[in-house]
Design a protein around this motif. Structure first.
Motif, PDB file in Angstrom:
ATOM      1  N   THR A  14      35.177  48.884  41.847  1.00 54.82           N
ATOM      2  CA  THR A  14      36.348  48.038  41.500  1.00 54.82           C
ATOM      3  C   THR A  14      36.124  47.851  40.027  1.00 54.82           C
ATOM      4  O   THR A  14      37.050  47.468  38.739  1.00 54.82           O
ATOM      5  CB  THR A  14      36.312  46.325  42.464  1.00 54.82           C
ATOM      6  OG1 THR A  14      36.790  46.702  43.442  1.00 54.82           O
ATOM      7  CG2 THR A  14      37.225  45.263  41.504  1.00 54.82           C
ATOM      8  N   ALA A  15      34.758  47.697  39.335  1.00 49.33           N
ATOM      9  CA  ALA A  15      34.732  47.307  37.883  1.00 49.33           C
ATOM     10  C   ALA A  15      35.140  48.780  37.251  1.00 49.33           C
ATOM     11  O   ALA A  15      35.339  48.056  35.867  1.00 49.33           O
ATOM     12  CB  ALA A  15      32.699  46.847  38.057  1.00 49.33           C
ATOM     13  N   ARG A  17      36.970  50.992  37.751  1.00 43.20           N
ATOM     14  CA  ARG A  17      38.913  51.149  38.208  1.00 43.20           C
ATOM     15  C   ARG A  17      39.045  49.679  36.978  1.00 43.20           C
ATOM     16  O   ARG A  17      39.990  50.535  36.370  1.00 43.20           O
ATOM     17  CB  ARG A  17      39.511  50.632  38.936  1.00 43.20           C
ATOM     18  CG  ARG A  17      40.982  50.163  39.736  1.00 43.20           C
ATOM     19  CD  ARG A  17      41.553  49.647  40.197  1.00 43.20           C
ATOM     20  NE  ARG A  17      41.130  47.698  40.344  1.00 43.20           N
ATOM     21  CZ  ARG A  17      40.838  47.039  40.912  1.00 43.20           C
ATOM     22  NH1 ARG A  17      40.969  47.337  42.410  1.00 43.20           N
ATOM     23  NH2 ARG A  17      40.740  45.948  40.420  1.00 43.20           N
ATOM     24  N   ASP A  18      39.034  48.681  37.153  1.00 44.77           N
ATOM     25  CA  ASP A  18      38.765  47.333  35.777  1.00 44.77           C
ATOM     26  C   ASP A  18      38.897  48.290  34.322  1.00 44.77           C
ATOM     27  O   ASP A  18      39.825  48.025  33.553  1.00 44.77           O
ATOM     28  CB  ASP A  18      38.606  46.607  36.141  1.00 44.77           C
ATOM     29  CG  ASP A  18      39.511  45.405  37.691  1.00 44.77           C
ATOM     30  OD1 ASP A  18      40.685  46.067  37.855  1.00 44.77           O
ATOM     31  OD2 ASP A  18      38.503  44.206  37.727  1.00 44.77           O
ATOM     32  N   GLN A  19      37.349  48.924  34.184  1.00 43.99           N
ATOM     33  CA  GLN A  19      37.700  49.785  33.323  1.00 43.99           C
ATOM     34  C   GLN A  19      38.350  50.764  32.423  1.00 43.99           C
ATOM     35  O   GLN A  19      38.798  50.749  31.388  1.00 43.99           O
ATOM     36  CB  GLN A  19      36.234  49.980  32.784  1.00 43.99           C
ATOM     37  CG  GLN A  19      36.038  50.911  31.699  1.00 43.99           C
ATOM     38  CD  GLN A  19      35.778  49.977  30.459  1.00 43.99           C
ATOM     39  OE1 GLN A  19      35.408  48.821  30.463  1.00 43.99           O
ATOM     40  NE2 GLN A  19      36.489  50.542  29.320  1.00 43.99           N
ATOM     41  N   TRP A  21      41.710  50.945  33.695  1.00 44.36           N
ATOM     42  CA  TRP A  21      43.380  50.954  33.941  1.00 44.36           C
ATOM     43  C   TRP A  21      43.180  49.432  32.450  1.00 44.36           C
ATOM     44  O   TRP A  21      43.899  49.436  31.605  1.00 44.36           O
ATOM     45  CB  TRP A  21      42.737  49.128  34.961  1.00 44.36           C
ATOM     46  CG  TRP A  21      44.339  48.785  34.924  1.00 44.36           C
ATOM     47  CD1 TRP A  21      45.649  48.733  34.900  1.00 44.36           C
ATOM     48  CD2 TRP A  21      44.485  47.741  36.819  1.00 44.36           C
ATOM     49  NE1 TRP A  21      46.391  48.197  35.084  1.00 44.36           N
ATOM     50  CE2 TRP A  21      45.931  47.889  36.867  1.00 44.36           C
ATOM     51  CE3 TRP A  21      43.384  47.566  37.564  1.00 44.36           C
ATOM     52  CZ2 TRP A  21      46.853  46.686  37.315  1.00 44.36           C
ATOM     53  CZ3 TRP A  21      44.506  47.192  38.507  1.00 44.36           C
ATOM     54  CH2 TRP A  21      45.630  46.266  38.786  1.00 44.36           C
ATOM     55  N   ASP A  22      41.730  48.820  31.836  1.00 39.79           N
ATOM     56  CA  ASP A  22      41.908  47.935  30.567  1.00 39.79           C
ATOM     57  C   ASP A  22      42.283  49.012  29.348  1.00 39.79           C
ATOM     58  O   ASP A  22      42.692  48.720  28.223  1.00 39.79           O
ATOM     59  CB  ASP A  22      40.842  46.790  31.042  1.00 39.79           C
ATOM     60  CG  ASP A  22      41.164  45.592  31.785  1.00 39.79           C
ATOM     61  OD1 ASP A  22      42.410  45.317  31.659  1.00 39.79           O
ATOM     62  OD2 ASP A  22      40.801  45.348  31.825  1.00 39.79           O
ATOM     63  N   THR A  28      37.044  55.142  28.072  1.00 33.88           N
ATOM     64  CA  THR A  28      36.330  54.380  27.996  1.00 33.88           C
ATOM     65  C   THR A  28      35.022  55.424  27.970  1.00 33.88           C
ATOM     66  O   THR A  28      35.476  56.905  28.206  1.00 33.88           O
ATOM     67  CB  THR A  28      36.341  55.081  29.576  1.00 33.88           C
ATOM     68  OG1 THR A  28      38.078  53.639  29.879  1.00 33.88           O
ATOM     69  CG2 THR A  28      35.571  54.373  30.611  1.00 33.88           C
ATOM     70  N   TYR A  62      42.940  53.152  44.205  1.00 35.42           N
ATOM     71  CA  TYR A  62      44.863  52.477  43.657  1.00 35.42           C
ATOM     72  C   TYR A  62      45.917  52.171  44.159  1.00 35.42           C
ATOM     73  O   TYR A  62      46.750  51.256  44.425  1.00 35.42           O
ATOM     74  CB  TYR A  62      44.250  52.200  42.096  1.00 35.42           C
ATOM     75  CG  TYR A  62      45.596  51.599  41.183  1.00 35.42           C
ATOM     76  CD1 TYR A  62      45.374  49.940  41.058  1.00 35.42           C
ATOM     77  CD2 TYR A  62      46.765  52.514  41.003  1.00 35.42           C
ATOM     78  CE1 TYR A  62      46.360  49.542  40.343  1.00 35.42           C
ATOM     79  CE2 TYR A  62      47.575  51.096  40.682  1.00 35.42           C
ATOM     80  CZ  TYR A  62      47.946  50.253  39.843  1.00 35.42           C
ATOM     81  OH  TYR A  62      48.889  49.736  39.641  1.00 35.42           O
ATOM     82  N   THR A  95      50.753  38.095  34.901  1.00 37.92           N
ATOM     83  CA  THR A  95      49.472  38.883  35.574  1.00 37.92           C
ATOM     84  C   THR A  95      50.017  40.040  35.745  1.00 37.92           C
ATOM     85  O   THR A  95      48.631  41.537  35.603  1.00 37.92           O
ATOM     86  CB  THR A  95      49.221  38.610  36.536  1.00 37.92           C
ATOM     87  OG1 THR A  95      50.451  38.483  37.546  1.00 37.92           O
ATOM     88  CG2 THR A  95      48.943  36.939  36.941  1.00 37.92           C
ATOM     89  N   ARG A  98      48.569  44.505  31.868  1.00 31.54           N
ATOM     90  CA  ARG A  98      47.900  45.643  32.313  1.00 31.54           C
ATOM     91  C   ARG A  98      48.876  46.266  32.640  1.00 31.54           C
ATOM     92  O   ARG A  98      48.647  47.659  32.539  1.00 31.54           O
ATOM     93  CB  ARG A  98      46.629  45.361  33.388  1.00 31.54           C
ATOM     94  CG  ARG A  98      45.904  44.395  33.011  1.00 31.54           C
ATOM     95  CD  ARG A  98      45.115  44.318  34.264  1.00 31.54           C
ATOM     96  NE  ARG A  98      44.313  44.781  34.187  1.00 31.54           N
ATOM     97  CZ  ARG A  98      43.020  44.914  35.124  1.00 31.54           C
ATOM     98  NH1 ARG A  98      42.906  44.247  36.786  1.00 31.54           N
ATOM     99  NH2 ARG A  98      41.551  45.550  34.861  1.00 31.54           N
ATOM    100  N   LEU A 101      48.228  50.882  36.729  1.00 28.73           N
ATOM    101  CA  LEU A 101      46.923  51.580  36.365  1.00 28.73           C
ATOM    102  C   LEU A 101      47.873  52.867  36.365  1.00 28.73           C
ATOM    103  O   LEU A 101      47.182  53.769  35.259  1.00 28.73           O
ATOM    104  CB  LEU A 101      46.023  51.382  37.401  1.00 28.73           C
ATOM    105  CG  LEU A 101      44.492  52.554  37.262  1.00 28.73           C
ATOM    106  CD1 LEU A 101      44.219  52.861  35.759  1.00 28.73           C
ATOM    107  CD2 LEU A 101      43.629  52.665  37.903  1.00 28.73           C
TER     108      LEU A 101
END
Length: 195
Positions: A14-15, A17-19, A21-22, A28, A62, A95, A98, A101
């Protein structure tokens, strides 16, 4: 004998994926992945492979999660037409800045990475099929014209939804996005009685 993993795999994925995604794939770094996962390089690579393999894994996770959510949302709404309207209205909230993804990754990597492009194609075909089933249900319920092709309608709805999601990333005002979603719903989900 190998030591058991001392980290929560789901939390790490999850962490990571969020990296992605952002920041996107290219922006990255390995250091970013080590920082967000809390793992060293050796542990990260031993558990998940290189950066690309890790990215493809979180992208698949995702889209699997997204399809599960879409399937439930379309099936559990009492009237199919309401589910389809909600699909169009989903990208109008704060929300969604972003984006998606899968869409972000397709834009960034689709021309350079055949695996991402193939995954994107499968993802959008699955989404189209799920939405098409909901369109057919709305037709059976008498809320959409019976003569419309469910798959063509589903592709139009998906394209509209992804367009709204992209527009939300630009910082467009939520009220303007909502008005656009209502306009698209009126055009793409016409009343069979013509009212």
């Amino acid at each position: 004998m190998a030591r058991p993993r001392s980290f929560d795999e789901k939390q790490v994925l999850t962490a990571v994926r969020d990296q992605f995604w952002d920041a996107g794939y290219a922006a990255t770094s390995l250091e970013d992945l080590m920082r967000v996962s809390g793992l060293g390089k050796g542990s990260l690579y031993a558990a998940f492979g290189d950066k690309r393999r890790l990215f493809l894994r979180v992208l698949r996770g995702y889209t699997d999660d997204s399809h599960g959510h879409l399937r439930r949302a379309l099936a559990e709404t009492p009237r199919a037409l309401d589910a389809l309207r909600a699909l169009l209205e989903a990208p109008t909230g704060a929300t969604t800045r972003r984006g998606c993804l899968m869409a972000n990754s397709t834009c960034e990597l689709g021309n350079a990475d055949p695996d991402v492009l193939a995954h994107a194609h499968r993802t959008y075909e699955t989404s189209t099929a799920l939405i098409g089933d909901c369109v057919a249900r709305a037709q059976r319920e008498g809320d959409l014209p019976a003569g419309a092709d469910p798959i063509e309608t589903a592709r139009a709805l998906l394209a509209a939804q992804q367009g709204l999601l992209f527009m939300s990333r630009t910082g467009m005002d939520a009220a303007a996005l909502s008005a656009t979603a209502r306009s698209l719903a009126a055009q793409l989900l016409p009343d069979p009685a013509g009212d």
